[in-house]
Design an enzyme around this catalytic site. Structure first.
Site, PDB file in Angstrom:
ATOM      1  N   HIS A 148       0.679  -2.283  -6.758  1.00  0.00           N
ATOM      2  CA  HIS A 148       1.318  -3.171  -7.729  1.00  0.00           C
ATOM      3  C   HIS A 148       1.058  -4.646  -7.428  1.00  0.00           C
ATOM      4  CE1 HIS A 148       4.823  -3.369  -4.847  1.00  0.00           C
ATOM      5  NE2 HIS A 148       4.896  -4.590  -5.333  1.00  0.00           N
ATOM      6  N   ASP A 158       1.213   3.790  -4.339  1.00  0.00           N
ATOM      7  CA  ASP A 158       1.316   2.328  -4.347  1.00  0.00           C
ATOM      8  C   ASP A 158       0.492   1.699  -3.231  1.00  0.00           C
ATOM      9  OD1 ASP A 158       2.097  -0.063  -5.473  1.00  0.00           O
ATOM     10  OD2 ASP A 158       3.965  -0.198  -4.333  1.00  0.00           O
ATOM     11  N   SER A 161       5.740  -7.260  -0.492  1.00  0.00           N
ATOM     12  CA  SER A 161       5.021  -6.048  -0.875  1.00  0.00           C
ATOM     13  C   SER A 161       3.599  -6.043  -0.340  1.00  0.00           C
ATOM     14  CB  SER A 161       4.980  -5.917  -2.398  1.00  0.00           C
ATOM     15  OG  SER A 161       6.269  -5.719  -2.924  1.00  0.00           O
TER      16      SER A 161
END
Length: 319
Positions: A63, A93, A169
């Site tokens: 992402h 992910d 992230s």
């Protein structure tokens, strides 16, 4: 008879705090230089990543890169360059980037199966524009599942209370020994001390697939599992040494697992003779080479029997 000291000296609080601080600082010194800031070109968001090889392979989140073909990379020493997205896997992910610049350091992926609740967990990343920030906490839980952007469950997720914010992230979750044990991926908005990382063993599998094939090949058997302790008596009966295995939580009707006679609550002990100690083993063993082939599977069923079954994995449906 030896002398037993019934009043052993207790380390002062300051000594314990210093030891903890040195452990965290040492792990950060080893991994921190490998961490980079990853930006999608055009200012459409940023995250973190970390190099895993001297030739510039960088792991980040799917992402973070989204559908970008190239990204901007800013390393810890201030160098700026671009990187090519080699592959991505929305189901876990994870994305893999090749930097077009020299990386000054790289981190080692550890074995996430060795993690225990309470182990030190250190997050390094670039949250909310505060680049190369460090937070620390503990491993709160293991074997969690979370839903990826594709709607599929990511199994064997590590839960930690190390503070994460947008921008963390893709950054590493680091053990006390300075090994990467997870890829930070999500935080529950509004919660305090609940964050998640994709286990390093899962990330390692995905990276291998992306390097070899450009995508992750998967066989589909139609189950949802969680990692759980393997009762000692069952391990002895099956002649196995692992302390954990996976338990089936849900079976899709008409799936290969359903047709093979598996049921919810079964423990999966082995696939084709290979022990299954966790969800990451299940993912690794059900790769693309299993598609359409009869695959032996050993289970401990609800009748307290160890039984061998044969299933034929299918190609995983497209999202």
């Amino acid at each position: 008879m030896g002398f037993i000291d019934t009043n052993p000296p207790v380390p002062e609080d300051g000594t314990l705090i210093d030891a903890y601080s040195e452990t965290v600082a040492g792990a950060v010194d080893r991994v921190g230089p490998a961490v980079s800031r990853i930006e999608r070109l055009g200012g459409n968001g940023h995250g973190s990543g970390f190099a895993i090889s001297p030739d510039g392979l960088i792991i980040t989140n799917h992402h973070v890169v989204a559908d970008a073909k190239t990204v901007r990379i800013r390393s810890a020493n201030g160098a700026v360059g671009q990187g090519t997205v080699l592959g991505r896997d929305a189901d876990t992910d994870i994305a893999l980037v090749r930097a077009d610049m020299d990386v000054q350091a790289w981190a080692r992926l550890g074995d996430s199966k060795k993690l225990r609740r309470g182990h030190i967990a250190i997050a390094i990343g670039n949250p909310l524009g505060f680049d190369w920030s460090v937070t620390s906490g503990v491993v709160s839980a293991l074997g969690r599942s979370m839903r990826a952007s594709t709607g599929r469950l990511i199994d064997d997720v590590v839960q930690t209370d190390a503070a994460l914010n947008p921008g963390n992230s893709g950054g590493p979750l680091v053990s006390a020994s300075g090994e990467v044990v997870g890829v930070n991926t999500a935080v529950i908005q509004g919660a305090q001390g609940i964050a998640f990382a994709v286990a390093s063993n899962t990330a390692n599998f995905v990276v291998s697939e992306l390097l070899r094939f450009g995508h992750v090949r998967r066989a589909f058997i139609g189950i949802v599992v969680d990692t759980t302790a393997l009762p000692r008596r069952v391990a002895l009966k099956a002649g196995m040494v692992q302390e954990t295995t996976v338990r089936i939580r849900r079976i899709d009707p008409g799936s290969p697992a359903d047709r093979a006679g598996l049921t919810e609550g079964d423990f999966i002990l082995a696939i084709d003779g290979h022990p299954v100690a966790g969800a990451d083993d299940l993912i690794r063993l059900l790769d693309g080479t299993r598609i359409g082939k009869e695959t032996p599977i050993s289970v401990y069923d609800l009748d307290s029997q160890i039984v061998d079954r044969v299933l034929v994995p299918a190609a995983r449906p497209k999202s």
